[in-house]
Design an enzyme around this catalytic site. Sequence first.
Site, mmCIF file in Angstrom:
data_model
loop_
_atom_site.group_PDB
_atom_site.id
_atom_site.type_symbol
_atom_site.label_atom_id
_atom_site.label_comp_id
_atom_site.label_asym_id
_atom_site.label_seq_id
_atom_site.Cartn_x
_atom_site.Cartn_y
_atom_site.Cartn_z
ATOM 1 N N ARG A 1 1.362 10.187 -2.109
ATOM 2 C CA ARG A 1 2.277 9.206 -1.518
ATOM 3 C C ARG A 1 3.433 9.928 -0.827
ATOM 4 O O ARG A 1 3.882 9.538 0.243
ATOM 5 C CB ARG A 1 2.817 8.273 -2.612
ATOM 6 C CG ARG A 1 3.635 7.126 -2.039
ATOM 7 C CD ARG A 1 4.213 6.238 -3.109
ATOM 8 N NE ARG A 1 3.236 5.677 -4.022
ATOM 9 C CZ ARG A 1 2.398 4.699 -3.724
ATOM 10 N NH1 ARG A 1 2.393 4.177 -2.529
ATOM 11 N NH2 ARG A 1 1.558 4.245 -4.623
ATOM 12 N N HIS B 1 10.041 -10.906 1.755
ATOM 13 C CA HIS B 1 9.036 -11.255 0.742
ATOM 14 C C HIS B 1 8.938 -12.782 0.649
ATOM 15 O O HIS B 1 9.969 -13.473 0.634
ATOM 16 C CB HIS B 1 9.452 -10.670 -0.618
ATOM 17 C CG HIS B 1 8.440 -10.935 -1.683
ATOM 18 N ND1 HIS B 1 7.290 -10.169 -1.822
ATOM 19 C CD2 HIS B 1 8.371 -11.894 -2.639
ATOM 20 C CE1 HIS B 1 6.575 -10.645 -2.826
ATOM 21 N NE2 HIS B 1 7.202 -11.691 -3.341
HETATM 22 C C1 GRF Z 1 4.938 -12.179 5.246
HETATM 23 O O1 GRF Z 1 4.609 -13.320 4.493
HETATM 24 C C2 GRF Z 1 5.938 -11.341 4.500
HETATM 25 O O2 GRF Z 1 6.793 -12.070 3.705
HETATM 26 C C3 GRF Z 1 5.056 -10.477 3.630
HETATM 27 O O3 GRF Z 1 3.942 -10.190 4.437
HETATM 28 C C4 GRF Z 1 3.760 -11.231 5.387
HETATM 29 C C5 GRF Z 1 3.742 -10.575 6.726
HETATM 30 O O4 GRF Z 1 3.444 -11.490 7.753
HETATM 31 N N1 GRF Z 1 5.755 -9.300 3.183
HETATM 32 P P1 GRF Z 1 3.558 -11.025 9.258
HETATM 33 O O5 GRF Z 1 2.657 -9.811 9.418
HETATM 34 O O6 GRF Z 1 4.987 -10.707 9.543
HETATM 35 O O7 GRF Z 1 3.058 -12.178 10.055
#
Ligand code: GRF
Length: 231
Positions: free
Chosen positions: A83, A127
Amino acid sequence: MEVRPDALVGATPASDAMTRRLGVLISGRGSNLRAILDATRDGRLDAQVAVVISNRAEAKGLHDARQAGVDVEVIEHVGHRSRASYDRALVRALHAYQVGLVCLAGFMRIVGPTFVHAYPNAILNVHPSLLPAFPGLDAQRQAWAHGVKITGATVHLVTEALDAGPIVAQASVPVLEADTPETLASRILEQEHRLYPEAIKTVLDGRYRLDGRRFVQTSEPQIAPAPRERA
Ligand code: GRF
């Protein structure tokens, strides 16, 4: 900007000086990336997406970034033995583009200490739940299956603990009786698109202080604001 990622390795670490150059990290759809790009274009967010990095070459968001004339980099994790090695590759690219603030936007990799230490308090994530409820994958389905009546979206600073850094901003979304995980996710996503550019602006403007793990918004800058770039 004409800058080859290799050419500037070791350039001034972004953590020393916040700049309004954003590095957006994606893995897929890229709708939050589009929301950020829209906000930079229509003047809601005084910042520039300097580079979009994906760990997957087929990420749909890369297409949109290219269409928008933004530099893109694909940095796959395969081939990296650790990582830390992968994180170093990401940091090298971000430094090469003189990124001051990193925005994770659906980036499906856990970032390790090497990355977090390179950008202290300068990595954001969005998130799809009201953290600390429902961290990890498929948060919208987790919330729906749990039967909560209110869920939402969170933007937080990224620390070494998954989905657990100081909370910059949240928006609530009611869970309706008729909701499926998909309908719920789409209403949460609308809030993400509004919330994320606003949170980025707050951080770039330095209008906050950290009190323990509490991110406290302030009317005047408490942290040196990132200087505005001249056109
Ligand atoms: C979103 O729901 C975000 O909250 C999560 O991953 C998803 C990404 O969606 N972390 P996008 O690729 O921005 O459409």
